[in-house]
Design an enzyme around this catalytic site. Structure first.
Site, PDB file in Angstrom:
ATOM      1  N   CYS A  78      37.756  30.067  34.903  1.00 34.05           N
ATOM      2  CA  CYS A  78      36.941  28.959  35.404  1.00 34.05           C
ATOM      3  C   CYS A  78      36.935  27.791  34.415  1.00 34.05           C
ATOM      4  CB  CYS A  78      35.545  29.487  35.727  1.00 34.05           C
ATOM      5  SG  CYS A  78      34.595  28.390  36.764  1.00 34.05           S
ATOM      6  N   HIS A 170      36.153  34.785  38.329  1.00 29.07           N
ATOM      7  CA  HIS A 170      35.569  35.471  37.168  1.00 29.07           C
ATOM      8  C   HIS A 170      35.759  36.987  37.229  1.00 29.07           C
ATOM      9  CE1 HIS A 170      33.473  31.925  35.678  1.00 29.07           C
ATOM     10  NE2 HIS A 170      33.224  31.623  36.939  1.00 29.07           N
ATOM     11  N   GLU A 172      35.536  38.897  34.868  1.00 30.36           N
ATOM     12  CA  GLU A 172      34.571  39.489  33.924  1.00 30.36           C
ATOM     13  C   GLU A 172      33.234  39.806  34.601  1.00 30.36           C
ATOM     14  OE1 GLU A 172      35.431  36.363  34.069  1.00 30.36           O
ATOM     15  OE2 GLU A 172      33.793  34.987  33.539  1.00 30.36           O
TER      16      GLU A 172
END
Lengths: 200, 292
Positions: A78, A170, A172
């Site tokens: 991002c 994302h 993560e």
């Protein structure tokens, strides 16, 4: 192999947690010398304007450009992808030039347009990946040497070139560690290249 | 539902390790963005002025918020009155990025908070202790902040609330499984969330701090106490030199564990905003007791 996470602002801890699950303790990078002897660096999600503010004040931007030119592995999610890009739009500017893409900030709109959606990958064994898009940037140009690893309605969301990965989503924030594992492979590859005897 | 809350808390994750600044117009919003704020909070008057001027404090005018959204590219938050779901609907239609259901404005409902699950836009809510935090999360809040005492220029209440939440979470971690239902009753919070905190030792959403931050060291203090980001309300634009103070507080949050850097942030700063002694304030003047 040693990796770090750019720790200026954003979801630093989310990346550290994934790397730790994969058996890797990441160093927090706040100053140029924190990059010394690293083989890979993660640029987290967050606010790219805030990160630029710190990068320029500490000259960490130059150190990162140097690290990327020397072949170090990098993975930006991002805002991190915005930092790594060659050109940035809205507002227009230049990135760290780690990967030959053009990227538009908030390219899908404001938070009300944020969503979780499956993107299609180039891997027939695992053809989809869950993409958490948050005020996501949009990749608007891809250089000829850049490989598109996943796309959403024909728009790239995971791209790679050399040892650099950029995702507009994302990973993560999900349990899927594929992209982080790929990043660690690239960092290991650079570590091995550094260790190899000079053949010239 | 599950995906929606992830998208909401996801934005809160992106705002971690930063400073969110209260602004009342486009010019202040630009100053905040240039100084490195991760988001701005649009409101009609900063808390110190609300406190001084009195009267009913409402959601900022949509024209003003739109003007702010137009000049900055970072996320824009805006406040609504506690329980005023129609103000929240207006802000959602305006496409703000985050709504603060805030005790700083005059409450519209003295019993019920907004059902935040029914919105696409994420909400942040204030708390003074763990029970209050978990009640707001049960209502759908994607981000929690300590209330502190807004507009006081005094960090003491933010410290109290942050320490209280942390101490209650540590205690919860040590309880036996049999004790969790009773603890849920004591806290006034759903047992599922109590069990979650018992297992993980943290809140299910990010936890920021707010209320009374006036100096770089105040911000460093709250970050070291475990806040994941700091809201600064009146502290910046009620100080002598807002632009320098904004930059200094941002610097102190980035380097909150390095005293030399927090010292640098303090050097050459003008006067901080004037502070109020919270313990001498009249109970009715406290903003933190609004909501439950």
């Amino acid at each position: 192999m040693r990796v770090g996470v750019l720790a200026l602002q954003g979801d630093i801890q989310a990346h550290e947690a994934v790397l730790e699950r994969l058996g890797c303790r990441a160093r927090e990078v706040r100053r140029a010398h924190d990059l010394d002897d690293l083989h890979g660096v993660v640029l987290p999600g967050g606010e790219s304007t805030t990160m630029w503010h710190f990068l320029r004040r500490t000259q960490l931007d130059e150190a990162l450009r140097c690290f990327l030119r020397s072949g170090g592995a990098a993975f930006g999610t991002c805002a991190g992808a915005i930092l790594l890009a060659r050109e940035v739009r809205n507002p227009d500017g230049r990135g760290l030039d780690g990967i030959d893409i053009g990227i538009e900030r908030n390219g899908y709109g404001r938070q009300t347009e944020s969503r979780v959606i499956d993107a299609a990958t180039d891997d027939p064994e695992a053809p989809s990946i869950e993409a958490v898009l948050i005020r996501a940037p949009r990749i608007v140009r891809v250089g000829s040497a850049v490989r598109v690893r996943a796309h959403l309605h024909e728009e790239p969301v995971w791209v790679e070139s050399g040892r650099v990965i950029a995702t507009t989503f994302h990973p993560e924030l999900t349990h899927d560690t594929r992209v982080h594992r790929r990043f660690l492979d690239l960092a290991r590859d650079f570590a091995e290249a550094c260790m190899a005897p000079d053949t010239q | 539902m599950q995906n929606e809350i992830r998208v909401k808390t996801g934005l809160a994750e992106m705002l971690r390790n930063g400073v969110i600044m209260d602004v009342t117009n486009a010019e202040q919003a630009s100053i905040a963005e240039r100084a490195g704020a991760v988001a701005v909070m649009a409101l009609e008057r900063v808390p110190a002025d609300i406190r001084a001027q009195g009267g009913v404090a409402r959601m900022a005018s949509p024209d003003k918020i739109r003007e702010i959204m137009h000049v900055v590219s970072i996320p824009v938050m805006a406040k609504v009155r506690i329980g005023h779901f129609a103000e929240a609907q207006v802000l959602e239609a305006l496409k703000v990025d985050f709504i603060d259901e805030s005790e700083v404005l005059t409450p519209a409902d003295e019993t019920n908070h907004i059902d935040k699950w029914s919105f696409r836009v994420p909400f942040v809510c204030g708390c003074r202790d763990l029970g209050e935090a978990l009640r707001r999360i049960a209502e759908g809040a994607a981000l929690i902040r300590t209330k502190g005492e807004a507009g006081s220029g005094n960090v003491v209440e933010a410290v109290r609330h942050l320490r209280t939440v942390n101490a209650q979470m540590r205690r919860l971690r040590m309880l036996d499984a049999e004790e969790l239902v009773h603890e849920a009753k004591e806290l006034g919070a759903p047992v599922e969330l109590v069990r979650w905190v018992h297992e993980k030792g943290k809140l299910p959403v990010p936890n920021f701090a707010a209320g009374g931050v006036a100096t770089p060291a105040d911000a460093a203090l709250l970050m070291q106490l475990g806040a994941e980001t700091v809201f600064v309300g009146s502290g910046i634009f009620k100080s002598e030199d807002p632009e320098s103070r904004a930059r200094a507080i941002v610097h102190a949050v980035l380097h909150h564990k390095e005293p030399e850097e927090v010292l640098k942030a303090h050097e050459g700063l003008g006067e901080a905003m004037p502070g109020l002694e919270v313990s001498r304030m009249d109970e009715k003047d406290l903003l933190q007791t609004r909501g439950w």
